[in-house]
Design an enzyme around this catalytic site. Structure first.
Site, PDB file in Angstrom:
ATOM      1  N   SER A   1      45.853  80.645  51.648  1.00 54.01           N
ATOM      2  CA  SER A   1      47.143  79.951  51.829  1.00 54.01           C
ATOM      3  C   SER A   1      47.335  79.372  53.233  1.00 54.01           C
ATOM      4  O   SER A   1      48.441  79.402  53.767  1.00 54.01           O
ATOM      5  CB  SER A   1      48.305  80.876  51.438  1.00 54.01           C
ATOM      6  OG  SER A   1      48.196  81.244  50.074  1.00 54.01           O
TER       7      SER A   1
ATOM      8  N   GLU B   1      36.577  84.240  44.001  1.00 53.49           N
ATOM      9  CA  GLU B   1      36.757  83.853  42.595  1.00 53.49           C
ATOM     10  C   GLU B   1      35.462  84.069  41.821  1.00 53.49           C
ATOM     11  O   GLU B   1      35.487  84.407  40.633  1.00 53.49           O
ATOM     12  CB  GLU B   1      37.246  82.394  42.512  1.00 53.49           C
ATOM     13  CG  GLU B   1      38.715  82.297  42.924  1.00 53.49           C
ATOM     14  CD  GLU B   1      39.139  80.964  43.521  1.00 53.49           C
ATOM     15  OE1 GLU B   1      38.372  79.991  43.460  1.00 53.49           O
ATOM     16  OE2 GLU B   1      40.261  80.920  44.080  1.00 53.49           O
TER      17      GLU B   1
ATOM     18  N   GLY C   1      45.671  81.315  47.185  1.00 50.13           N
ATOM     19  CA  GLY C   1      46.430  80.590  46.179  1.00 50.13           C
ATOM     20  C   GLY C   1      47.758  81.231  45.828  1.00 50.13           C
ATOM     21  O   GLY C   1      48.384  80.866  44.824  1.00 50.13           O
TER      22      GLY C   1
ATOM     23  N   GLY D   1      44.048  74.995  48.333  1.00 54.81           N
ATOM     24  CA  GLY D   1      45.075  74.083  47.822  1.00 54.81           C
ATOM     25  C   GLY D   1      45.470  72.969  48.784  1.00 54.81           C
ATOM     26  O   GLY D   1      45.544  71.793  48.388  1.00 54.81           O
TER      27      GLY D   1
ATOM     28  N   LYS E   1      37.580  73.457  45.052  1.00 54.73           N
ATOM     29  CA  LYS E   1      37.464  74.279  43.826  1.00 54.73           C
ATOM     30  C   LYS E   1      37.215  73.381  42.600  1.00 54.73           C
ATOM     31  O   LYS E   1      36.548  72.366  42.721  1.00 54.73           O
ATOM     32  CB  LYS E   1      38.710  75.150  43.668  1.00 54.73           C
ATOM     33  CG  LYS E   1      38.964  75.995  44.929  1.00 54.73           C
ATOM     34  CD  LYS E   1      39.956  77.093  44.730  1.00 54.73           C
ATOM     35  CE  LYS E   1      40.113  77.847  46.044  1.00 54.73           C
ATOM     36  NZ  LYS E   1      40.989  79.007  45.918  1.00 54.73           N
TER      37      LYS E   1
ATOM     38  N   HIS F   1      32.307  83.420  47.199  1.00 50.19           N
ATOM     39  CA  HIS F   1      33.768  83.237  47.123  1.00 50.19           C
ATOM     40  C   HIS F   1      34.346  84.298  46.181  1.00 50.19           C
ATOM     41  O   HIS F   1      33.746  84.633  45.163  1.00 50.19           O
ATOM     42  CB  HIS F   1      34.107  81.825  46.634  1.00 50.19           C
ATOM     43  CG  HIS F   1      35.569  81.525  46.794  1.00 50.19           C
ATOM     44  ND1 HIS F   1      36.513  81.997  45.913  1.00 50.19           N
ATOM     45  CD2 HIS F   1      36.246  80.866  47.762  1.00 50.19           C
ATOM     46  CE1 HIS F   1      37.713  81.621  46.337  1.00 50.19           C
ATOM     47  NE2 HIS F   1      37.584  80.932  47.451  1.00 50.19           N
TER      48      HIS F   1
ATOM     49  N   ASN G   1      38.034  73.541  50.575  1.00 45.23           N
ATOM     50  CA  ASN G   1      37.408  73.954  49.316  1.00 45.23           C
ATOM     51  C   ASN G   1      38.219  73.375  48.162  1.00 45.23           C
ATOM     52  O   ASN G   1      39.314  73.836  47.874  1.00 45.23           O
ATOM     53  CB  ASN G   1      37.408  75.496  49.278  1.00 45.23           C
ATOM     54  CG  ASN G   1      36.902  76.054  47.954  1.00 45.23           C
ATOM     55  OD1 ASN G   1      36.368  75.317  47.125  1.00 45.23           O
ATOM     56  ND2 ASN G   1      37.063  77.362  47.774  1.00 45.23           N
TER      57      ASN G   1
ATOM     58  N   GLU H   1      38.650  85.970  53.709  1.00 46.02           N
ATOM     59  CA  GLU H   1      39.704  85.514  52.807  1.00 46.02           C
ATOM     60  C   GLU H   1      40.257  86.699  52.021  1.00 46.02           C
ATOM     61  O   GLU H   1      39.668  87.099  51.007  1.00 46.02           O
ATOM     62  CB  GLU H   1      39.142  84.499  51.810  1.00 46.02           C
ATOM     63  CG  GLU H   1      38.551  83.263  52.439  1.00 46.02           C
ATOM     64  CD  GLU H   1      38.477  82.123  51.441  1.00 46.02           C
ATOM     65  OE1 GLU H   1      39.157  81.127  51.642  1.00 46.02           O
ATOM     66  OE2 GLU H   1      37.758  82.264  50.439  1.00 46.02           O
TER      67      GLU H   1
HETATM   68  P1  PGA Z   1      44.002  78.656  49.169  1.00 46.35           P
HETATM   69  O1  PGA Z   1      42.462  78.969  48.856  1.00 46.35           O
HETATM   70  O2  PGA Z   1      44.048  77.942  50.505  1.00 46.35           O
HETATM   71  O3  PGA Z   1      44.461  77.799  48.036  1.00 46.35           O
HETATM   72  O4  PGA Z   1      44.706  79.960  49.233  1.00 46.35           O
HETATM   73  C1  PGA Z   1      41.558  79.360  49.860  1.00 46.35           C
HETATM   74  C2  PGA Z   1      40.188  79.612  49.269  1.00 46.35           C
HETATM   75  O5  PGA Z   1      40.091  80.228  48.212  1.00 46.35           O
HETATM   76  O6  PGA Z   1      39.153  79.206  49.842  1.00 46.35           O
END
Ligand code: PGA
Length: 251
Positions: free
Chosen positions: A212, A97, A173, A234, A11, A95, A9, A167
Site C-alpha cells: 500500500s 501472492e 492491497g 496498485g 500484477k 512474491h 508491480n 512486503e
Molecule cells: P500494493 O501491492 O501496493 O497494491 O499493496 C504491493 C505488492 O504486492 O507488490
C-alpha cells in the site's frame, strides 16, 4: 550511497489498450535523476512495454520465472533466459501472492533466484509475514527464514546483484501500510542478517518496502535509513501517482 529504486508491480492487470495508455503516461513523467525506476508488467505485455519505453530511463522486469533458466518442455512457464531475451532486466521472485496462493516454497524461490542471476537478471526477492505471524510475534523469524534460505543455498555474495523487497502480507492491497518505524525495524534486521555474513554486501543491497505504498505515504517511508525505495502494486497502475512516488524517492 545506495541509489533508491522504485518498482511498479502491475500484477495481473492490463490489456494492450490500457498498457498503451499507461506507457504514454509514464513517458510524460519528469523523473528525478538519482532514482532508478522499473516496471513489471504481466508477461504478455513485456515486449509492448520494452518497446514503448525505449529511450526512457526505466527498466522492465517480469513478475516470475521458471525454476530452470533454460528453455525446455514445461507447458505454461517462462524461462529466465526468455525474459532476458525479451528485454527484461529484473524479475520478482517469491512474491507473497505466489507463496501463499500458489504454494511456492522457499526452495522454489531459491531456484528462481539462481535461475534469474544465471541469465544476468536482477532478482527482487520478496519476503514478508502474514498478519497471523505478526500477531504471534513471528515476523523476524519468518522474514529471517525467507532471506536465510537464499543465503544458505547460494551464499551471501549473491545479494551484491539482487534486491530485497520487504512486503508485509497484511499491508498488500489492503490500504494498511506498515508505519515507517515498523518497516524500518524489519529492514534493519534484514540488513543485519546479511551483515553478519558480509558487511559490504549488506551495506550495498537495496531493501524496498512494499504494501500500500502511495504518493501520500512514500516520502515518510523512504525517509527511513534502511528503506531504499518501494515495490508498488496498485498505485503503479496510475502514471501520475507512480511518478509522484518516484519523486518522493529522490527527495
Ligand atoms: P500494493 O501491492 O501496493 O497494491 O499493496 C504491493 C505488492 O504486492 O507488490
Amino acid at each position: 550511497m545506495r541509489r533508491p529504486l522504485v518498482a511498479g508491480n502491475w500484477k495481473m492487470h492490463g490489456t494492450r489498450a490500457s498498457v498503451a495508455e499507461l506507457i504514454n503516461g509514464l513517458r510524460q513523467l519528469a523523473m528525478p535523476s538519482g532514482v532508478e525506476v522499473a516496471v513489471f508488467p504481466g508477461c504478455l505485455h513485456i515486449r509492448q512495454v520494452v518497446e514503448g519505453l525505449t529511450g526512457m530511463r526505466m527498466a522492465v522486469g517480469a513478475q516470475d520465472c521458471a525454476l530452470d533458466p533454460a528453455q525446455g518442455a514445461l507447458t505454461g512457464e517462462v524461462a529466465a533466459s526468455q525474459l532476458q531475451d525479451a528485454g527484461c532486466r529484473l524479475v520478482l521472485v517469491g512474491h507473497s501472492e505466489r507463496r501463499l496462493l500458489l504454494g511456492e516454497s522457499d526452495e522454489w524461490v531459491v531456484r528462481k533466484f539462481a535461475a534469474a542471476q544465471s541469465c544476468s537478471l536482477i532478482p527482487v526477492l520478496c519476503v514478508g509475514e502474514t498478519l497471523e505471524q505478526r500477531e504471534a510475534g513471528k515476523t523476524l523469524e519468518v522474514v529471517g527464514r525467507q532471506v536465510g534460505s537464499v543465503v544458505e543455498a547460494l551464499g551471501v555474495e549473491v545479494f551484491a546483484r539482487a534486491v530485497v523487497a520487504y512486503e508485509p502480507v497484511w499491508a498488500i492491497g489492503t490500504g494498511l501500510t506498515a508505519s515507517p518505524e515498523q518497516a524500518q525495524e524489519i529492514h534493519a534486521a534484514i540488513r543485519a542478517q546479511l551483515a553478519a555474513k558480509d558487511a559490504e554486501v549488506a551495506r550495498g543491497v537495496r531493501i524496498l518496502y512494499g504494501g500500500s505504498v502511495k504518493a501520500a505515504n512514500a516520502a515518510e517511508l523512504f525517509g527511513m535509513p534502511d528503506i531504499d525505495g518501494g515495490l508498488v502494486g496498485g498505485a503503479s497502475l496510475n502514471a501520475d501517482e507512480f511518478g509522484a512516488i518516484c519523486r518522493a524517492a529522490g527527495s
